[in-house]
Design a protein around this motif. Sequence first.
Motif, PDB file in Angstrom:
ATOM      1  N   CYS A 554      15.110  38.282  28.779  1.00  0.00           N
ATOM      2  CA  CYS A 554      15.188  37.294  27.714  1.00  0.00           C
ATOM      3  C   CYS A 554      14.128  36.223  27.922  1.00  0.00           C
ATOM      4  N   TYR A 555      12.908  36.533  27.464  1.00  0.00           N
ATOM      5  CA  TYR A 555      11.807  35.585  27.585  1.00  0.00           C
ATOM      6  C   TYR A 555      11.330  35.183  26.191  1.00  0.00           C
ATOM      7  N   GLY A 556      10.191  34.518  26.122  1.00  0.00           N
ATOM      8  CA  GLY A 556       9.710  33.955  24.862  1.00  0.00           C
ATOM      9  C   GLY A 556       9.898  34.830  23.629  1.00  0.00           C
ATOM     10  N   GLY A 557       9.455  36.070  23.738  1.00  0.00           N
ATOM     11  CA  GLY A 557       9.471  36.937  22.563  1.00  0.00           C
ATOM     12  C   GLY A 557      10.829  37.531  22.249  1.00  0.00           C
ATOM     13  N   ASP A 558      11.795  37.381  23.158  1.00  0.00           N
ATOM     14  CA  ASP A 558      13.096  38.027  22.954  1.00  0.00           C
ATOM     15  C   ASP A 558      14.126  37.092  22.350  1.00  0.00           C
ATOM     16  N   ILE A 559      13.829  35.796  22.398  1.00  0.00           N
ATOM     17  CA  ILE A 559      14.880  34.817  22.112  1.00  0.00           C
ATOM     18  C   ILE A 559      15.324  34.853  20.653  1.00  0.00           C
ATOM     19  N   ARG A 561      15.016  37.305  18.457  1.00  0.00           N
ATOM     20  CA  ARG A 561      15.671  38.585  18.154  1.00  0.00           C
ATOM     21  C   ARG A 561      17.126  38.560  18.625  1.00  0.00           C
TER      22      ARG A 561
END
Lengths: 598, 372
Positions: A554-559, A561
């Motif tokens: 759960c990093y920048g691009g996953d939050i 989504r």
Amino acid sequence: MKSIRNFSIIAHIDHGKSTLADRMIQHSGVVDARNFKNQILDNMDIERERGITIKSQAITLPYRSKDGKDYTLNLIDTPGHVDFSYEVSRSLASCEGVLLLIDAAQGVQAQTVANLYMAMEHDLEIIPVINKIDLPAANVERVMEQIDSELGLDPYTSLACSAKEGTGVEEIMEAIVQRIPPPKGNPEAELATTIFDAQYDAFRGTIIHCRVFEGTVRSGDIIRLMHEGTTHKVEEVGHFLLPRQKDESLSAGDVGYIIAGIKTVSDVQIGDTITSDRRPCAKPLPGFKESKPVVFASIYPIASDDYEELAVALEKYKLNDASFVYQKDSSAALGQGFRCGFLGLLHLEIVQERLEREYDLSIILSVPSVRYRFTLNDGREVYIDNPAHYPDSMSIMKSEEPYIRAAMMFPERHMGAVMKLCKEKRGENSSLSYPSPGRIELVIEMPLADVIYDFYDRLKSATQGYGSFDYDIIDYRESKLALLEILVNGDRVDALSQIVFKGNARERGLRACERLKEEIPRQMFKIAIQGAIGGEIVSRATISAYRKDVTAKCYGGDITRKRKLLEKQKQGKKRMKMVGSVAIPQSAFVAILKSDNT
Amino acid sequence: MIPGIYIHIPFCLSKCGYCDFYSVTEAGKIPLFTTSLIREMEMYRGVFDRFDTIYLGGGTPSLLGADQTGQLLDALHRTFLFFDDTEVTIEANPGDLSPEMASSLYTAGIGRISIGVQSFDDGTLALLGRRHSATEAITAIENARRAGFGNVGLDLIYGVPGQNIRSWLETIHTALSFAPEHLSCYQLTLEPSTPLGLRYRSGEIVPPDDALLCEFFMKTSETLEAAGYVHYEVSNFARGDEWMSRHNRKYWDHTPYLGLGPAAHSFSGNRRWWNHRCLDRYIEEVGRKVSPIGGSEMLTGEQLRLESLYLGLRTKRGVDLDEFAHRYGCDLLHEKGELLRTMQREDLITITGNHLRPTRAGLLLSDSLPLL
Ligand SMILES: Nc1nc2c(ncn2[C@@H]2O[C@H](COP(=O)(O)OP(=O)(O)OP(=O)(O)O)[C@@H](O)[C@H]2O)c(=O)[nH]1
Ligand code: SF4
Ligand SMILES: [Mg+2]
């Protein structure tokens, strides 16, 4: 008046009434092609989505016959589902004839017979119409035999058509003109008008749908509702074109509408007679059988804050559905709500859906119940339709439940399966007839409670879809009853309680637990479901906890989504009612009534 | 709330079977890409405050080579302000970490290296479609240490089809033998669009069942904590609080960050935006001095609240209930008391003082906890 024809289209569900109405509307040219849509008379969203008619609809069609004369055809499209058969009977009261549609592939079905009887009671001219002859499975000859043997009508009076393709429609319209008698009555006589429907319009108030039998009514007249005893000044009269068309007057023989400044639909009673206040008729026209609710359930808002909103919505909803009744109610587990009466389970489903859709509410319905009758030790008789009000068992002297007489039609080869089902449903006093070779008509008496409990679905599967079913309520019969209660993690959920036949109580308890186990989603902790009768646990089921639900990264691009997913899940959870710390989905409350073999 | 910078380097020598990160194999485009990145930095000049982290992620940042990496870092320092103790991290694949490469990265000013070891078992590496072997991974770690890196992180993957607890624990123990400052242990996610995901869907490979995955998770956490590591996020462990990833923690508490490069995400205030997930488009747009932003969202108070809750519940820090009530006007203890108590009883959370924290078992349910 000689040029008026009043008729209804009646049939078993889905045999094509609304589609035939479409073709006749198109034939008469009252709607231009641009504004036309299929099943145009089914104007509620829910009717269009489900493809069924819920309310009768009247429309006036101009028609020039082959002999060059002009006629006015007042057509009423009726619903086919048994829950709404009272709509049919009202419509028939304004007609001189009917088109009795029969699906060329399905042939005569239970509501075909039931509707035929209704038309006969009203002494109407009956034109049998065999529809859907375009279907590959159509068998016109077989249907003609059935018209003869099962309906007792002359098959050579029948017409054939394909409402879908429009073939045969011209002949039907010609037959309406030739065979259905014009209305009788004297436009100069004292006014006598039957109210067969009433709709609510936000701008005009109540719009009375009526059939004038005697006399004439004009705008400006003072009318009197004979049963209600109220008088009103007529603002507008007119005919049912699409849309409504205002006219000078309605006279004997006419079907049309009256607007008379009446605020709510509850201020008029369907079946009441309208007469002139100045020159009243001697006695009211025969009324209709009252539509009585047979299935009861409580409605609760999922979020308790929405109670007021629900109250407002019910009041508005009721304006347009006189057969729906409700009163205040409250539940220990679910809070404030309303106890409501419905014509059947379909009606219940439709009310639920319309409340949610048209009023944007999320609601829970308690387990539906019929109305029981108890005689108490002190001699008092009480009617109970809410398990929460089940009398103290020590105080009950006698308990009774409503019975129906069911009429079923199905192919002979399914006899065994149907009899088995009826026996399981405590059917009694059955009688059999063979209306035509290979076909059976079974008339049998059964407790209503067992019929709302998944009977219709089961009949369909027992007859592979070839069985049809119709019923009337007959009387109350003595029966041993018990209160089945459901506990979720030890908390009693009163909205899941049911009044049941004692002989089946244990089994029903088991089944309720099983169904709930399927319906309640697994949660982060174990959920225990128990069924209890008189405090004794008779059944149980456990929903095990799930232990793992985690996204590894759960990093920048996953939050974003991930959040969207949670939002969706939360939305889903809004459709569940929290009981203690357990989320129970809406579906669980109705699912309890369904068995697993559907 | 000191912001951080993320740079997405979208190149890999080949695609690993499980990976759905945005990366391409056209290494020829690296020079053009580096120029574009420097141009994109220009677009943000003066927009953010002083930064204290730089994170070069990917793809495979170690493919850039020492020169280009140096260029990038120089450009960053020319364009933005940084604190002296800025944490500079690079992700590296074992195959790229020659002694020379490791030294030049270190000399370029990178203090923290995160090595994509994934496993010390050659069979598992092959199944994952990794290019390196266990031996190469070991050499890479040694090279990093020799080059002077005092902050080494290792990435590992578990829950791989065919893997059992014992072989996973062997990988962990090998990893521990290097006393890494940081460990990321990810459960393998079979993304539907990846080769491994497809093989899973066709039934060709079977990952461990849920019960076994729970055991993997619990054993990992127990073993590493016993070895003195802090389990500070679902998949992240640090050899003491001072070794937690300063940069990654910004993602979890709504600290601003600037993401540069294709598919990179940025966040500031209540706005999140992201670049197009396409290298060519990125190069083309930046070339025309057009912003390569592909999308953005303004988070509502409700959305910020939900994010803050779910991100908080993925971390050992948990959720500060007072602060939560203050920021989002929602008193969780008051509104969800019954549920919280049930979860406490089930040992999924602890509430101490005004702090709500997931337990180890709770972390395993961290996608469900925020639905309370
Ligand atoms: N093939 C064929 N299908 C038809 C014909 N008439 C109606 N249908 C189809 O039968 C289905 C039911 O038609 P409706 O007109 O809604 O039937 P209904 O009798 O009004 O149904 P209820 O109002 O629910 O009782 C629809 O899918 C129609 O398209 C026909 O002549 N041929
Ligand atoms: S090296 Fe990393 S980014 Fe590249 S394909 Fe493999 S897992 Fe994906
Ligand atoms: Mg219809």
